[in-house]
Design a protein around this motif. Structure first.
Motif, PDB file in Angstrom:
ATOM      1  N   TRP A  51      50.807 123.944  83.410  1.00  0.00           N
ATOM      2  CA  TRP A  51      52.062 123.783  82.681  1.00  0.00           C
ATOM      3  C   TRP A  51      52.961 122.834  83.459  1.00  0.00           C
ATOM      4  CZ3 TRP A  51      52.804 125.615  77.882  1.00  0.00           C
ATOM      5  CH2 TRP A  51      51.971 126.640  77.433  1.00  0.00           C
ATOM      6  N   ASP A  53      56.939 121.114  83.451  1.00  0.00           N
ATOM      7  CA  ASP A  53      58.293 121.163  82.892  1.00  0.00           C
ATOM      8  C   ASP A  53      58.914 119.767  82.873  1.00  0.00           C
ATOM      9  OD1 ASP A  53      58.164 123.902  82.573  1.00  0.00           O
ATOM     10  OD2 ASP A  53      59.029 124.323  84.544  1.00  0.00           O
ATOM     11  N   ARG A  69      58.664 122.874  78.398  1.00  0.00           N
ATOM     12  CA  ARG A  69      57.413 123.112  79.127  1.00  0.00           C
ATOM     13  C   ARG A  69      56.231 122.714  78.251  1.00  0.00           C
ATOM     14  NH1 ARG A  69      56.333 128.362  82.733  1.00  0.00           N
ATOM     15  NH2 ARG A  69      57.690 127.062  84.038  1.00  0.00           N
ATOM     16  N   ARG A  71      51.877 122.263  78.071  1.00  0.00           N
ATOM     17  CA  ARG A  71      50.566 122.578  78.632  1.00  0.00           C
ATOM     18  C   ARG A  71      49.721 121.309  78.602  1.00  0.00           C
ATOM     19  NH1 ARG A  71      47.636 126.094  81.869  1.00  0.00           N
ATOM     20  NH2 ARG A  71      45.456 126.164  81.184  1.00  0.00           N
TER      21      ARG A  71
END
Length: 244
Positions: A51, A53, A69, A71
């Motif tokens: 992940w 940010d 956020r 993935r």
């Protein structure tokens, strides 16, 4: 605040390194007449399966925007192999390999992942027939049987990234295959007989007309012989089909 857009305001773009947790500035832009500023960044290979940010910062106002956020997944590729032709009612195998790109042009097996298999007639409704799990080497296999003759689409999908591989195959009844073999045997036998006899007679007589006539006779004889031999195979195939 009257709701007017912030024009020509400096916007800094940041991501937080998933390994160190540090904020990294990757771009800065000024807002346009509508108060918008945008940027883009290419996902790094070491972000794979993590992940990350992202946020913007307005240094003139000492304000951070909302953090988003994302993935990040590795690129994947999927291979697929099926027979060109299969027999109706006889099991065949779908096989292939799933890999991921950990570094640029460095592909590695992706094990323990489920891939979905779809097999359906060309022009028909897409239909999932099952799934398979990749092994330690990234390979998968799946066995299937089709009940009707025709041309089929075989599609394998890895849901994790949407990687897809598609091929087609032709399904034939066993007797149709045998009939095709009979026809081919007759033609090949005829050609072989014609060439052999014609060449032999010409070498003996040096007479083109006689050689041609002998070649035609050889073609007929070879065709009959080829068809007869392959017809025996066809009869055996029919008998086997009846016993079933």
């Amino acid at each position: 605040m009257d709701g007017s857009p912030f024009i020509d305001v400096l916007v800094e773009f940041y991501y937080w390194d998933p390994e160190t947790g540090n904020a990294v500035k990757f771009d800065e832009r000024y807002t346009d007449v509508n108060g918008h500023a945008e940027s883009s960044i290419t996902a790094k290979y070491d972000w794979g399966c993590k992940w990350v940010d992202f946020a913007v910062y307005l240094p003139d106002y000492d304000k951070w925007g909302t953090t988003h956020r994302l993935r990040v997944e590795y690129r994947t590729r999927l291979t697929l192999a099926v027979p060109d032709r299969v027999i109706v009612g006889k099991e065949f195998t779908v096989r292939g390999k799933l890999e991921y790109e950990e570094f640029q042009n460095k592909w590695y097996p992706l094990s323990g992942r489920v891939v979905n298999i779809y097999i359906y007639p060309v022009g028909g409704v897409e239909r999932k027939v099952g799934s398979a799990t990749t092994g330690a080497d990234g390979t998968y296999t799946f066995s299937h049987v089709v009940d009707e003759s025709g041309t089929y689409i075989v599609k394998v999908v890895f849901p994790g990234t949407g990687a897809t591989a598609i091929l087609s195959l032709i399904s034939m009844k066993a007797l149709d295959v045998a009939k095709t073999f009979v026809k081919a045997s007759a033609v090949l036998g005829g050609v072989s007989g014609a060439v052999g006899v014609s060449k032999y007679i010409y070498n003996k007589t040096r007479n083109p007309a006689l050689s041609f006539a002998a070649g035609m006779a050889g073609f007929i004889g070879g065709s009959v012989a080829g068809a007869l031999a392959s017809s025996i195979i066809l009869a055996l195939a029919r008998a086997k089909a009846v016993r079933r």
